[in-house]
Design a protein around this motif. Structure first.
Motif, PDB file in Angstrom:
ATOM      1  N   PRO A  37       0.810  -1.222   0.000  1.00  0.00           N
ATOM      2  CA  PRO A  37       0.000   0.000   0.000  1.00  0.00           C
ATOM      3  C   PRO A  37       0.839   1.265   0.000  1.00  0.00           C
ATOM      4  O   PRO A  37       0.300   2.361  -0.132  1.00  0.00           O
ATOM      5  N   ARG A  38       2.147   1.152   0.172  1.00  0.00           N
ATOM      6  CA  ARG A  38       3.030   2.322   0.218  1.00  0.00           C
ATOM      7  C   ARG A  38       3.330   2.799  -1.185  1.00  0.00           C
ATOM      8  O   ARG A  38       3.681   2.011  -2.065  1.00  0.00           O
ATOM      9  N   ARG A  39       3.209   4.108  -1.412  1.00  0.00           N
ATOM     10  CA  ARG A  39       3.389   4.671  -2.745  1.00  0.00           C
ATOM     11  C   ARG A  39       4.500   5.729  -2.749  1.00  0.00           C
ATOM     12  O   ARG A  39       4.305   6.845  -3.224  1.00  0.00           O
ATOM     13  N   SER A  44       6.531  -5.552  -1.167  1.00  0.00           N
ATOM     14  CA  SER A  44       5.834  -6.257  -0.095  1.00  0.00           C
ATOM     15  C   SER A  44       6.779  -6.575   1.062  1.00  0.00           C
ATOM     16  O   SER A  44       6.452  -6.352   2.232  1.00  0.00           O
ATOM     17  N   LEU A  45       7.973  -7.066   0.739  1.00  0.00           N
ATOM     18  CA  LEU A  45       8.955  -7.402   1.769  1.00  0.00           C
ATOM     19  C   LEU A  45       9.418  -6.157   2.518  1.00  0.00           C
ATOM     20  O   LEU A  45       9.563  -6.164   3.744  1.00  0.00           O
ATOM     21  N   ALA A  46       9.666  -5.081   1.767  1.00  0.00           N
ATOM     22  CA  ALA A  46      10.114  -3.838   2.399  1.00  0.00           C
ATOM     23  C   ALA A  46       9.048  -3.287   3.330  1.00  0.00           C
ATOM     24  O   ALA A  46       9.353  -2.810   4.437  1.00  0.00           O
ATOM     25  N   PHE A  47       7.777  -3.386   2.906  1.00  0.00           N
ATOM     26  CA  PHE A  47       6.686  -2.859   3.721  1.00  0.00           C
ATOM     27  C   PHE A  47       6.506  -3.674   4.997  1.00  0.00           C
ATOM     28  O   PHE A  47       6.158  -3.117   6.051  1.00  0.00           O
ATOM     29  N   GLU A  48       6.744  -4.967   4.926  1.00  0.00           N
ATOM     30  CA  GLU A  48       6.656  -5.805   6.122  1.00  0.00           C
ATOM     31  C   GLU A  48       7.581  -5.293   7.222  1.00  0.00           C
ATOM     32  O   GLU A  48       7.248  -5.345   8.404  1.00  0.00           O
ATOM     33  N   SER A  49       8.729  -4.783   6.799  1.00  0.00           N
ATOM     34  CA  SER A  49       9.736  -4.328   7.765  1.00  0.00           C
ATOM     35  C   SER A  49       9.574  -2.862   8.129  1.00  0.00           C
ATOM     36  O   SER A  49       9.636  -2.489   9.299  1.00  0.00           O
ATOM     37  N   LYS A  50       9.332  -2.010   7.129  1.00  0.00           N
ATOM     38  CA  LYS A  50       9.381  -0.557   7.336  1.00  0.00           C
ATOM     39  C   LYS A  50       8.021   0.115   7.471  1.00  0.00           C
ATOM     40  O   LYS A  50       7.936   1.268   7.914  1.00  0.00           O
ATOM     41  N   LYS A  51       6.971  -0.579   7.039  1.00  0.00           N
ATOM     42  CA  LYS A  51       5.616  -0.016   7.088  1.00  0.00           C
ATOM     43  C   LYS A  51       5.563   1.360   6.412  1.00  0.00           C
ATOM     44  O   LYS A  51       6.035   1.522   5.313  1.00  0.00           O
ATOM     45  N   ARG A  52       5.012   2.375   7.094  1.00  0.00           N
ATOM     46  CA  ARG A  52       4.808   3.682   6.474  1.00  0.00           C
ATOM     47  C   ARG A  52       6.119   4.378   6.094  1.00  0.00           C
ATOM     48  O   ARG A  52       6.118   5.285   5.253  1.00  0.00           O
ATOM     49  N   SER A  53       7.201   3.994   6.730  1.00  0.00           N
ATOM     50  CA  SER A  53       8.472   4.668   6.451  1.00  0.00           C
ATOM     51  C   SER A  53       9.229   4.042   5.286  1.00  0.00           C
ATOM     52  O   SER A  53      10.370   4.416   5.001  1.00  0.00           O
ATOM     53  N   THR A  54       8.606   3.098   4.578  1.00  0.00           N
ATOM     54  CA  THR A  54       9.252   2.449   3.437  1.00  0.00           C
ATOM     55  C   THR A  54       9.638   3.475   2.374  1.00  0.00           C
ATOM     56  O   THR A  54       8.823   4.294   1.952  1.00  0.00           O
ATOM     57  N   LEU A  55      10.899   3.430   1.957  1.00  0.00           N
ATOM     58  CA  LEU A  55      11.397   4.295   0.893  1.00  0.00           C
ATOM     59  C   LEU A  55      11.941   3.445  -0.253  1.00  0.00           C
ATOM     60  O   LEU A  55      12.110   2.228  -0.121  1.00  0.00           O
ATOM     61  N   GLY A  67      14.880   3.134  -1.469  1.00  0.00           N
ATOM     62  CA  GLY A  67      16.100   2.407  -1.148  1.00  0.00           C
ATOM     63  C   GLY A  67      15.820   1.113  -0.397  1.00  0.00           C
ATOM     64  O   GLY A  67      16.528   0.111  -0.585  1.00  0.00           O
ATOM     65  N   ASP A  68      14.791   1.118   0.453  1.00  0.00           N
ATOM     66  CA  ASP A  68      14.419  -0.095   1.177  1.00  0.00           C
ATOM     67  C   ASP A  68      13.936  -1.174   0.210  1.00  0.00           C
ATOM     68  O   ASP A  68      14.238  -2.361   0.385  1.00  0.00           O
ATOM     69  N   ILE A  69      13.196  -0.755  -0.803  1.00  0.00           N
ATOM     70  CA  ILE A  69      12.680  -1.714  -1.786  1.00  0.00           C
ATOM     71  C   ILE A  69      13.827  -2.287  -2.611  1.00  0.00           C
ATOM     72  O   ILE A  69      13.875  -3.500  -2.879  1.00  0.00           O
ATOM     73  N   ILE A  70      14.761  -1.424  -3.004  1.00  0.00           N
ATOM     74  CA  ILE A  70      15.912  -1.892  -3.784  1.00  0.00           C
ATOM     75  C   ILE A  70      16.699  -2.946  -3.010  1.00  0.00           C
ATOM     76  O   ILE A  70      17.149  -3.956  -3.574  1.00  0.00           O
ATOM     77  N   GLU A  71      16.839  -2.725  -1.710  1.00  0.00           N
ATOM     78  CA  GLU A  71      17.581  -3.681  -0.890  1.00  0.00           C
ATOM     79  C   GLU A  71      16.867  -5.026  -0.769  1.00  0.00           C
ATOM     80  O   GLU A  71      17.485  -6.022  -0.383  1.00  0.00           O
ATOM     81  N   CYS A  72      15.581  -5.064  -1.105  1.00  0.00           N
ATOM     82  CA  CYS A  72      14.822  -6.319  -1.040  1.00  0.00           C
ATOM     83  C   CYS A  72      14.747  -7.034  -2.389  1.00  0.00           C
ATOM     84  O   CYS A  72      14.172  -8.130  -2.469  1.00  0.00           O
ATOM     85  N   LEU A  73      15.322  -6.455  -3.430  1.00  0.00           N
ATOM     86  CA  LEU A  73      15.248  -7.083  -4.753  1.00  0.00           C
ATOM     87  C   LEU A  73      15.944  -8.440  -4.770  1.00  0.00           C
ATOM     88  O   LEU A  73      15.419  -9.424  -5.301  1.00  0.00           O
ATOM     89  N   GLY A  74      17.155  -8.495  -4.206  1.00  0.00           N
ATOM     90  CA  GLY A  74      17.900  -9.739  -4.222  1.00  0.00           C
ATOM     91  C   GLY A  74      17.209 -10.849  -3.454  1.00  0.00           C
ATOM     92  O   GLY A  74      17.117 -11.993  -3.920  1.00  0.00           O
ATOM     93  N   ARG A  75      16.714 -10.527  -2.267  1.00  0.00           N
ATOM     94  CA  ARG A  75      15.996 -11.512  -1.464  1.00  0.00           C
ATOM     95  C   ARG A  75      14.740 -11.985  -2.185  1.00  0.00           C
ATOM     96  O   ARG A  75      14.408 -13.176  -2.173  1.00  0.00           O
ATOM     97  N   SER A  76      14.036 -11.046  -2.818  1.00  0.00           N
ATOM     98  CA  SER A  76      12.812 -11.407  -3.550  1.00  0.00           C
ATOM     99  C   SER A  76      13.118 -12.385  -4.668  1.00  0.00           C
ATOM    100  O   SER A  76      12.422 -13.390  -4.862  1.00  0.00           O
TER     101      SER A  76
END
Length: 322
Positions: A242-244, A293-304, A306-315
């Motif tokens: 839901p984070r945009r 989705s993974l980034a939001f699980e960890s960061k919630k509303r503060s997801t940026l 850079g957080d999503i990029i860091e989850c690309l490899g794990r995804s």
């Protein structure tokens, strides 16, 4: 404002299977460059984050080399973000040059790009490009040269502004991918179909739009992402967040560029039958949605971004383990 088109079971793509089918195996016998060489054309005084997000995402997914062609003002900033990127400070904006210099500088830009173009597996046009008239003219020439070299192009951001005002840059080019958001899609529909967006018949309209631009592939971003090359249409609704935060479209453009390159390699070997541009869009969309989705699980509303990029490899690892 998000798309209200219904994906439905008949439209939903098997994103996980597509991802697994086009991701190349990691083998010690391969050499640098075989996993993909991507270039981003974008970045000016005001916007340096977008080209970085796109280029670094390509590397995080598995491309071997990632280039950025940007203005001279933007280059030192983008270089400071990461030493992994190959940054070319060749573009100019109108404020920094005299009118009598424009022809000479434009020729120099194309000459510099020509030295590299045939090495690239895909070009991303638009992240952080801005709308300076002279800069857009130079980028138009780069796009024309890319077509001559049969280099695929993923067009986003201000690249879509450029294309909407000059459809001939991509019309009839099946290796072009457009990735519009809600407002960019609305402008394309008005320009090409001379109508307003109609989500009640959204699939038909998307098919008509892609066909109207001569068979380009369109990835319409929204709550569900919709993809069409004018012949077929599919949706990607898997995962999501839901984070945009701004910048997710830049991740998508870099992701699609890599997956499109890999899908074309598979197609050349007869391993896939579907249009590689469709495969690249579905894979890029699914991976971004998974990482978000993974980034939001960890960061919630503060997801940026850079957080999503860091989850690309794990995804990617969770979907297709090495």
């Amino acid at each position: 404002m998000q798309s209200v088109m219904s994906s439905g079971p008949s439209l939903e793509a098997d994103s996980v299977s597509i991802l697994r089918s086009i991701i190349p195996a990691l083998e010690s016998t391969k050499h640098k460059g075989q996993a993909g060489k991507v270039a981003v054309v974008g970045g000016c005084r005001e916007y340096t984050g977008a080209p970085y997000f796109s280029a670094i995402s390509a590397l995080k997914i598995g491309a071997d080399l990632s280039h950025v062609f940007c203005t001279k003002d933007a280059a030192p900033v983008i270089k400071s973000y990461s030493p992994e990127l190959i940054v070319h400070p060749i573009l100019e904006e109108s404020y920094s040059i005299r009118d009598e210099e424009k022809s000479l500088i434009s020729a120099k830009v194309i000459a510099e790009v020509e030295k590299w173009m045939e090495r690239f597996d895909c070009l991303v046009v638009g992240p952080g490009l801005g709308r300076d008239p002279f800069l857009l003219d130079c980028v138009s020439n780069i796009m024309k040269h890319a077509r001559e070299c049969n280099v695929p192009m993923v067009i986003d951001g201000d690249g879509l502004y450029l294309v909407t005002n000059c459809l001939d840059l991509v019309s009839g080019y099946p290796l072009a991918v457009l990735t519009p958001n809600v407002n960019e899609y609305k402008r394309l529909v008005q320009k090409v179909l001379n109508s307003e967006v109609n989500d009640q018949n959204g699939t038909d309209q998307l098919l008509a739009l892609a066909k109207g631009i001569g068979g380009v592939t369109i990835l319409r971003k929204g709550n569900s992402d919709f993809v069409s090359d004018g012949k077929t249409a599919c949706a990607v609704s898997i995962y999501g967040s839901p984070r945009r935060c701004g910048g997710q479209g830049d991740i998508l453009s870099g992701s699609v560029a890599v997956f499109l390159s890999w899908a074309r390699q598979c197609a050349a070997k007869g391993e896939v039958s579907m249009n590689p541009t469709i495969l690249g869009c579905v894979a890029g969309s699914a991976l971004l949605r998974k990482a978000s989705s993974l980034a939001f699980e960890s960061k919630k509303r503060s997801t940026l971004t850079g957080d999503i990029i860091e989850c690309l490899g794990r995804s990617l690892q969770e979907i297709c383990p090495v």
